[in-house]
Design an enzyme around this catalytic site. Structure first.
Site, PDB file in Angstrom:
ATOM      1  CE  LYS A  14       0.858   1.297   4.513  1.00 29.77           C
ATOM      2  NZ  LYS A  14       1.740   2.392   4.832  1.00 29.77           N
ATOM      3  CG  ASP A 137      -0.701   0.269   8.541  1.00 31.61           C
ATOM      4  OD1 ASP A 137      -1.341   1.084   9.222  1.00 31.61           O
ATOM      5  OD2 ASP A 137       0.391   0.536   8.003  1.00 31.61           O
TER       6      ASP A 137
HETATM    7  O1  C5P Z   1       0.595  -1.030  14.950  1.00 29.62           O
HETATM    8  P1  C5P Z   1       1.989  -1.318  14.521  1.00 29.62           P
HETATM    9  O2  C5P Z   1       2.568  -2.527  15.219  1.00 29.62           O
HETATM   10  O3  C5P Z   1       2.171  -1.383  13.036  1.00 29.62           O
HETATM   11  O4  C5P Z   1       2.835  -0.062  14.998  1.00 29.62           O
HETATM   12  C1  C5P Z   1       4.229  -0.064  15.147  1.00 29.62           C
HETATM   13  C2  C5P Z   1       4.596   1.084  16.067  1.00 29.62           C
HETATM   14  O5  C5P Z   1       4.302   2.337  15.412  1.00 29.62           O
HETATM   15  C3  C5P Z   1       3.800   1.127  17.363  1.00 29.62           C
HETATM   16  O6  C5P Z   1       4.408   0.368  18.368  1.00 29.62           O
HETATM   17  C4  C5P Z   1       3.782   2.594  17.697  1.00 29.62           C
HETATM   18  O7  C5P Z   1       5.012   2.954  18.303  1.00 29.62           O
HETATM   19  C5  C5P Z   1       3.765   3.264  16.333  1.00 29.62           C
HETATM   20  N1  C5P Z   1       2.388   3.653  15.904  1.00 29.62           N
HETATM   21  C6  C5P Z   1       1.781   4.736  16.523  1.00 29.62           C
HETATM   22  N2  C5P Z   1       0.518   5.108  16.123  1.00 29.62           N
HETATM   23  C7  C5P Z   1      -0.109   4.439  15.130  1.00 29.62           C
HETATM   24  C8  C5P Z   1       0.503   3.348  14.494  1.00 29.62           C
HETATM   25  C9  C5P Z   1       1.774   2.971  14.905  1.00 29.62           C
HETATM   26  O8  C5P Z   1       2.346   5.370  17.417  1.00 29.62           O
HETATM   27  N3  C5P Z   1      -1.329   4.849  14.741  1.00 29.62           N
END
Ligand code: C5P
Length: 292
Positions: A14, A137
């Site tokens: 994406k 995501d």
């Molecule tokens: O959700 P995901 O594991 O992909 O996110 C990785 C890191 O990115 C999270 O641990 C967080 O630190 C940050 N993040 C965030 N806010 C979001 C998505 C991700 O702070 N909306």
């Protein structure tokens, strides 16, 4: 009883046609407004029932460890547990999406794992909460196509995929961890999401992305360029090749460029390849459960 079939699924990458960060939440995540869009670059995931426990192999252009941290294995464990299924599963992943690029490769692979297992086992499992628990995501990749993402990215409103979307992806030789990129955002980098909501409304009305280029924005762009000048050089190279917008995808380091004409997109991709960038020239894709 006959062995359930092997399922092969494409896990598309994406880009974020818009990404605005509203602020930091008490749980450490950030609230955001984004327009997700799948593009025609995909990993291939093959899931075969049988054998003992969970097995995984990885091949392709990019290496990722096939250990317990791999999101595919986490997704498989979560699905089998939710389904109450005691089944051996082998996962074979062919990587074509660069890692640490903001293209959602790991999240897309996780969603593809959930979809493949759901097709094989067919248990009454709601995939959305499982996906959201695996990453912000992942839920988007259950839908694909074009969608507005809110909350931490898991609250989704789909719309038809825009008709014209010639897109060039290119990555400088650096990878950015999402967690690290979020950690160096400050209050000055936050915004109110207006541009991205407006972009989504215009796409939803059927306008083409090149006609809304001024609304293509990403709140990571400025802080990432400040830290990594190579990202700024790539943006400038894409704009000088005639792109109507070029922007980071997610927290980078991959950039995308939008073109109204396919020929201009091809020329840009060739120019970036000659300069030694990893690149991919293609199109935006719609996908749904029937198109894989
Ligand atoms: O959700 P995901 O594991 O992909 O996110 C990785 C890191 O990115 C999270 O641990 C967080 O630190 C940050 N993040 C965030 N806010 C979001 C998505 C991700 O702070 N909306």
């Amino acid at each position: 009883m006959a062995q359930p079939p092997t399922v092969s699924i494409k896990a598309y990458a994406k880009v974020n046609l818009g990404l605005q960060i509203l602020g930091k939440r008490d749980d450490g995540y950030h609230d955001l407004v984004t327009v997700f869009q799948t593009v025609d670059l995909a990993d291939k995931l093959t899931v075969s029932p049988g054998g003992c426990g969970l097995q995984m192999t990885v091949s392709g252009d990019f290496a990722v460890p096939a250990d317990g941290d791999n999101l595919c294995l986490q997704a498989a464990r979560a699905y089998l547990q939710a389904a109450g299924a005691d089944l051996g599963v082998s996962i074979s992943l062919h990587k074509r999406i660069p890692v640490g690029a903001g293209l959602g490769g790991g999240s897309s692979d996780a969603a593809a794992t959930l979809r493949a297992l759901h097709r094989i086992i067919g248990a009454e499992v709601d995939l959305h909460p499982l996906a959201a628990s695996l990453g912000s995501d992942v839920a988007f990749f259950l839908l694909g196509g074009t969608a507005l993402g809110e909350g931490r990215g898991e609250r989704l409103t789909p719309c038809p995929t825009p008709a014209i979307g010639h897109i060039v992806l290119a990555k400088p030789q650096l990878s950015i961890s999402t967690r690290e990129a979020y950690s160096f955002l400050g209050p000055d980098d936050f915004s109110d999401g207006t541009h991205t909501r407006r972009l989504f409304e215009r796409l939803r009305r059927g306008e083409a992305v090149p006609d809304c280029c001024h609304l293509v924005t990403n709140d990571f762009q400025r802080p990432v360029e400040r830290r990594w000048p190579a990202v700024r050089s790539l943006r400038e190279a894409m704009m000088s090749a005639g792109a109507c917008a070029s922007m980071l995808s997610g927290s980078g380091s991959c950039m995308f460029a939008i073109f109204a004409e396919a020929a201009d997109a091809s020329r840009c991709a060739e120019m970036l390849a000659a300069e030694g960038y990893w690149q991919h020239g293609g199109n935006m894709v719609h996908y749904g459960p029937d198109q894989e």
